[in-house]
Design a protein around this motif. Structure first.
Motif, PDB file in Angstrom:
ATOM      1  N   TYR A 169       0.810  -1.216   0.000  1.00 11.50           N
ATOM      2  CA  TYR A 169       0.000   0.000   0.000  1.00 11.50           C
ATOM      3  C   TYR A 169       0.850   1.276   0.000  1.00 11.50           C
ATOM      4  O   TYR A 169       0.803   2.084   0.923  1.00 11.50           O
ATOM      5  CB  TYR A 169      -0.998  -0.015   1.170  1.00 11.50           C
ATOM      6  CG  TYR A 169      -2.101  -1.035   0.963  1.00 11.50           C
ATOM      7  CD1 TYR A 169      -3.122  -0.780   0.049  1.00 11.50           C
ATOM      8  CD2 TYR A 169      -2.104  -2.253   1.628  1.00 11.50           C
ATOM      9  CE1 TYR A 169      -4.126  -1.714  -0.186  1.00 11.50           C
ATOM     10  CE2 TYR A 169      -3.097  -3.192   1.401  1.00 11.50           C
ATOM     11  CZ  TYR A 169      -4.106  -2.914   0.494  1.00 11.50           C
ATOM     12  OH  TYR A 169      -5.090  -3.833   0.257  1.00 11.50           O
ATOM     13  N   TYR A 170       1.625   1.418  -1.044  1.00  8.80           N
ATOM     14  CA  TYR A 170       2.504   2.573  -1.241  1.00  8.80           C
ATOM     15  C   TYR A 170       2.365   2.949  -2.714  1.00  8.80           C
ATOM     16  O   TYR A 170       2.714   2.157  -3.599  1.00  8.80           O
ATOM     17  CB  TYR A 170       3.940   2.159  -0.883  1.00  8.80           C
ATOM     18  CG  TYR A 170       4.996   3.197  -1.146  1.00  8.80           C
ATOM     19  CD1 TYR A 170       4.935   4.465  -0.546  1.00  8.80           C
ATOM     20  CD2 TYR A 170       6.065   2.919  -1.988  1.00  8.80           C
ATOM     21  CE1 TYR A 170       5.925   5.404  -0.785  1.00  8.80           C
ATOM     22  CE2 TYR A 170       7.075   3.857  -2.228  1.00  8.80           C
ATOM     23  CZ  TYR A 170       6.987   5.088  -1.624  1.00  8.80           C
ATOM     24  OH  TYR A 170       7.968   6.027  -1.856  1.00  8.80           O
ATOM     25  N   THR A 171       1.823   4.112  -2.963  1.00  5.96           N
ATOM     26  CA  THR A 171       1.404   4.458  -4.325  1.00  5.96           C
ATOM     27  C   THR A 171       2.442   4.179  -5.419  1.00  5.96           C
ATOM     28  O   THR A 171       2.102   3.546  -6.428  1.00  5.96           O
ATOM     29  CB  THR A 171       0.962   5.937  -4.410  1.00  5.96           C
ATOM     30  OG1 THR A 171       0.299   6.277  -3.195  1.00  5.96           O
ATOM     31  CG2 THR A 171       0.036   6.165  -5.578  1.00  5.96           C
ATOM     32  N   PRO A 172       3.699   4.617  -5.258  1.00  9.77           N
ATOM     33  CA  PRO A 172       4.653   4.380  -6.355  1.00  9.77           C
ATOM     34  C   PRO A 172       4.830   2.887  -6.664  1.00  9.77           C
ATOM     35  O   PRO A 172       4.991   2.502  -7.833  1.00  9.77           O
ATOM     36  CB  PRO A 172       5.958   4.970  -5.817  1.00  9.77           C
ATOM     37  CG  PRO A 172       5.549   5.976  -4.785  1.00  9.77           C
ATOM     38  CD  PRO A 172       4.317   5.392  -4.158  1.00  9.77           C
ATOM     39  N   LEU A 173       4.747   2.049  -5.637  1.00 10.30           N
ATOM     40  CA  LEU A 173       4.953   0.615  -5.838  1.00 10.30           C
ATOM     41  C   LEU A 173       3.676  -0.064  -6.301  1.00 10.30           C
ATOM     42  O   LEU A 173       3.702  -1.057  -7.036  1.00 10.30           O
ATOM     43  CB  LEU A 173       5.457   0.017  -4.515  1.00 10.30           C
ATOM     44  CG  LEU A 173       5.947  -1.420  -4.509  1.00 10.30           C
ATOM     45  CD1 LEU A 173       7.069  -1.574  -3.474  1.00 10.30           C
ATOM     46  CD2 LEU A 173       4.842  -2.405  -4.194  1.00 10.30           C
ATOM     47  N   TRP A 174       2.556   0.444  -5.882  1.00 12.50           N
ATOM     48  CA  TRP A 174       1.222  -0.096  -6.191  1.00 12.50           C
ATOM     49  C   TRP A 174       1.061  -0.350  -7.688  1.00 12.50           C
ATOM     50  O   TRP A 174       0.582  -1.404  -8.113  1.00 12.50           O
ATOM     51  CB  TRP A 174       0.185   0.916  -5.683  1.00 12.50           C
ATOM     52  CG  TRP A 174      -1.266   0.639  -5.886  1.00 12.50           C
ATOM     53  CD1 TRP A 174      -2.133   1.370  -6.652  1.00 12.50           C
ATOM     54  CD2 TRP A 174      -2.071  -0.400  -5.284  1.00 12.50           C
ATOM     55  NE1 TRP A 174      -3.410   0.866  -6.576  1.00 12.50           N
ATOM     56  CE2 TRP A 174      -3.397  -0.226  -5.744  1.00 12.50           C
ATOM     57  CE3 TRP A 174      -1.791  -1.460  -4.415  1.00 12.50           C
ATOM     58  CZ2 TRP A 174      -4.455  -1.064  -5.359  1.00 12.50           C
ATOM     59  CZ3 TRP A 174      -2.831  -2.297  -4.041  1.00 12.50           C
ATOM     60  CH2 TRP A 174      -4.134  -2.106  -4.510  1.00 12.50           C
ATOM     61  N   ARG A 175       1.485   0.614  -8.476  1.00 13.26           N
ATOM     62  CA  ARG A 175       1.358   0.526  -9.922  1.00 13.26           C
ATOM     63  C   ARG A 175       2.130  -0.675 -10.471  1.00 13.26           C
ATOM     64  O   ARG A 175       1.593  -1.490 -11.230  1.00 13.26           O
ATOM     65  CB  ARG A 175       1.907   1.827 -10.520  1.00 13.26           C
ATOM     66  CG  ARG A 175       1.820   1.980 -12.017  1.00 13.26           C
ATOM     67  CD  ARG A 175       2.397   3.337 -12.454  1.00 13.26           C
ATOM     68  NE  ARG A 175       1.663   4.466 -11.870  1.00 13.26           N
ATOM     69  CZ  ARG A 175       0.542   4.983 -12.372  1.00 13.26           C
ATOM     70  NH1 ARG A 175       0.027   4.475 -13.481  1.00 13.26           N
ATOM     71  NH2 ARG A 175      -0.070   5.985 -11.775  1.00 13.26           N
TER      72      ARG A 175
END
Lengths: 523, 523
Positions: free
Chosen positions: A221-227
């Motif tokens: 749940y970390y936006t840059p990694l989520w993708r």
């Protein structure tokens, strides 16, 4: 007619009647399907002796359908697994997105972001390395490191160490950076000794599950990694022949951590990214149909909390009408809140949907338990009465003659997760799994993987394999029918469903052609 | 009506419909039964926390219905077990006579006869004591001892030592005579580490079972001891509240060893002694009704061998018309010969019976397996078509909707052996056992103990206990109905059956009175 002839005739008729409800009994196979099924049965029989009938290093007394975590390497080495791996799987209808990517891959994703930090409650030593679970989190980009090695005797307990630095400086005694990977990923999944020795029952193993899930989720749940994470998930399932997925996203957390380290990214952003990644993937890959989302929340909030989530789900449905396809409550049913205690908001939400002119069907977890008449078992009654379109797990459904009949007659499919059930100790091995009961009673079934990050069953091939080796009745053709049913019981409608089914049939035909001709070449 | 009220009403109706076939659902209980059931449920709930919810020395993380061999001491200590122990059990319909008496008792029976000798393939040392299984046999009275201690370094391998001398001279390093008892009885039963660790699957555990069975049988089949053995069996079951038994006797051996050490005592003598002991016991004890015999033979002979046995059974039936009540084939169905391969003689025997004007119903073992569509599983089809009156085990019946329907409609009861199934690793613990499926589908069930010498579940109290703690639906009243059914589905007929049922009802009434009034005193 002699008594023996009479018996033989009656026997065939009885077996026929007994299997009348089976998915592989009512549909007429074409000749190439029959041929492929026969090939797979022959290989299964051979490998029952040549592979499962001999001792393996580190795996004494293996057997078909044995404990997955112990037998995985053997499974992967079989010819039958090679065949199943190539088979088109249809739809994956039960998987929790935040627990789908291999922990090693996920760890290496995290290493790319300087924001990730790790800490532990003590200096890691040889005496505590197998008991201390570290904490991993993305912090602000300018967060000043509080220490530089978890294994240094001077490490101040609970101080944050940059993730990659902690890895580089992980003491050689514990294997250095590779040892660090083994250590961290070991806590992100369940190992054989936990499942089959120390935590060997359904109550205890959930402790391991929760701890592993938390570690994974704090990275995911970390936006840059989520993708990147979603992309990896799609690549993994497509590589395994899965054409379509209805994935559960856990919206219990209100916010995800953004690139700035602040936990303030709202649900709508999560889904925006999800949709972008899926759309890109679909454009690039002809072999993948689509990915949709079942909104889920952990069943531990109070009724007011649930109402807020239902409201949130409605907002999201309006924003992403083609993506949100259902609502569900998740978590250990044996100890968390049963559907019975949420009836008021759940019934109201149905009215609310009518009023708003939207449809967000319930696709409830229910009966994921060995209990008989417990709240987890009785969730089945409420799920069905609340109009659930499918049932997540429904492990205890086999105890309920009336409910099996309703599922058969009303087409409520069960999302059956064989490997998950076995590792979470609902069944000790596949031969004990109730799946044959469901199939013989004509309950529609879609095989699913549940939480592959934790169970190490990425894709659907492992679950398909475990099912087919634990039965003499079920064959490759049965698996094909289950794959078809995963499409039939998806939330797709009309032309979309027809299109996906056609896509699957084309792939299936190619698969059959390849299998049959390669076998001809061998004989 | 509000949606919630409507749901609540539908829910009650659905649960009702789902349980409509249950034995405890259709019969109207009287008020004292309800009261007793409530007491037992209250105690069960309390003990789920006070007994099963706490750690015990040597039993980490216990739970209700846990592995029997590990949890037995805890079970015995509970108040609920104390209640069940006092309850009248009805009929014991599935037990193998040669495996019913506690090994320690049996060993001490053998010590009284100088004919018994023991030998081993090596001198017993600390390094082989846990792997070398001794051989025990009655020899001729004048047999000259070949050695005098199994633990003496000069012991010549395979030399016979008089049993009591071997015990007296068992080295002190291994505990002397008491160590000898532990050593021998350890091989006569299955211990937790074999069942739950080293032999933890249904294929492997049978090795332990066969080895233990052989040791017991070589002691039991000795005429002077046989008489005492049967008496002990009857005392044990009567003490546990069992009123009647249809016991399986294994007639595979043609002869028993007589007092003179010769293996020449024919079947007819075995039964003569059996009948004498039973008749004496009945005369002495008002609390015991009767004991009858199911003729059994191991399913590994060829068709001609089976024919001989059937002929023998017929002769015995004519000699003891009131004692022989059935015929069965026994042994591991997964590897031995299926009913399918015996159809000709088995069908002929039915004709033969008509011709001879006798009735020896089949009461077949079938489906004692986790297999799906295997020969063991398919034995169920043949057993039913051959007109079996009951089914021994029928563990895999739950997979077969048509066969469950037939059993329900035609009153074919299943002899369900919960603890046996668990120790033989068909199920890992009671919460996983398929019994609730059978009960909810209305399949008649009689709980049984199978081989208490090996499983250490003498009587029926342990099996009753394991069943009742693993369910929230099943209660004391359900157990009472199962006890009633054990009489209903016995081979007794007419006035005899009525008399036994009345005897049970009287005992049940007294039991209720005692339970309810003692509880009143406590509150």
């Amino acid at each position: 007619m002699t008594p023996l002839e009479e018996h033989t005739q009656k026997r065939a008729a009885l077996i026929n009647a007994d299997r009348a409800f089976r998915v592989d009994h009512t549909r007429l196979p074409h000749s190439m399907e029959l041929c492929a099924d026969k090939i797979a049965r022959r290989i299964r029989t051979e490998e029952a002796t040549t592979v499962w009938g001999v001792e393996h290093e580190n795996v004494p007394h293996p057997f078909p359908g044995m404990e997955f975590l112990t037998g995985k390497a053997i499974i992967s080495s079989t010819r039958l697994f090679g065949i199943i791996r190539k088979m088109p799987k249809g739809a994956l209808l039960h998987a929790h997105l935040d627990l789908t990517v291999d922990p090693y891959t996920l760890l290496h994703f995290a290493l790319r972001y300087p924001s990730f930090h790790i800490r532990s409650s003590e200096v890691i030593t040889s005496s505590n390395i197998s008991s201390i679970v570290p904490e991993i989190r993305p912090l602000a980009p300018d967060f000043p490191a509080e220490a530089s090695s978890l294994t240094d005797p001077s490490y101040p307990p609970m101080s944050w160490v940059p993730f990659s630095r902690a890895r580089e400086r992980f003491d050689e005694t514990f294997g250095g950076p590779e040892g660090f990977d083994r250590w961290v990923t070991g806590y992100m999944s369940i190992n054989p000794s936990a499942a089959y020795v120390t935590h060997n029952n359904n109550i205890r193993i959930w402790d391991k599950f929760r701890s592993a899930a938390l570690l994974n989720m704090n990275i995911v749940y970390y936006t840059p990694l989520w993708r990147q994470y979603i992309r990896q998930f799609l690549e993994d399932i497509a590589a395994d022949g899965i054409l379509y997925v209805e994935v559960r996203i856990n919206f219990t957390r209100r916010f995800m951590v953004g690139a700035d380290g602040k936990m303030d990214v709202p649900h709508i952003e999560w889904l925006k990214i999800f949709k972008q990644v899926v759309d890109n993937f679909k454009q690039e890959r002809e072999d993948f149909f689509d990915a949709k989302v079942i909104y889920t929340v952990i069943r531990d909030c109070d009724a007011a909390g649930l109402e807020e989530h239902l409201e949130d789900c409605l907002v999201m449905k309006k924003e992403f009408p083609d993506t949100i396809v259902g609502f569900d409550l998740v978590g250990d049913e044996n100890i968390l809140i049963p559907l019975k205690d949420y009836l008021e908001p759940l019934l109201q939400f149905k009215e609310r949907q009518k009023h708003e002119g939207v449809s967000i069907p319930y696709i409830f977890h229910a009966g994921e338990t060995c209990g008989d008449g417990t709240k987890a078992d009785e969730n089945l009654y409420d799920a069905i009465l609340l109009g659930t379109k499918r049932i997540g797990h429904g492990f205890s459904l086999v105890k309920h003659p009336k409910l099996m009949q309703i599922c058969r007659e009303q087409g409520i499919a069960l999302e059956v997760c064989p490997i998950s059930n076995e590792i979470l100790r609902l069944t000790a091995s596949m031969p004990m799994h109730p799946l044959p009961i469901l199939l013989n009673h004509g309950v529609p079934v879609a095989l699913s993987s549940d939480d592959p990050a934790i169970f190490q069953n990425i894709g659907l091939s492992y679950d398909f394999y475990q099912v087919v080796v634990a039965s003499e009745v079920t064959g490759l053709l049965t698996l094909a029918h289950l794959a078809r049913d995963s499409i039939t019981y998806s939330m797709l409608e009309g032309a979309e469903k027809v299109k996906l089914m056609q896509m699957w049939e084309d792939r299936w035909f190619k698969f059959l052609l390849e299998l049959v001709s390669s076998e001809k070449g061998q004989n």
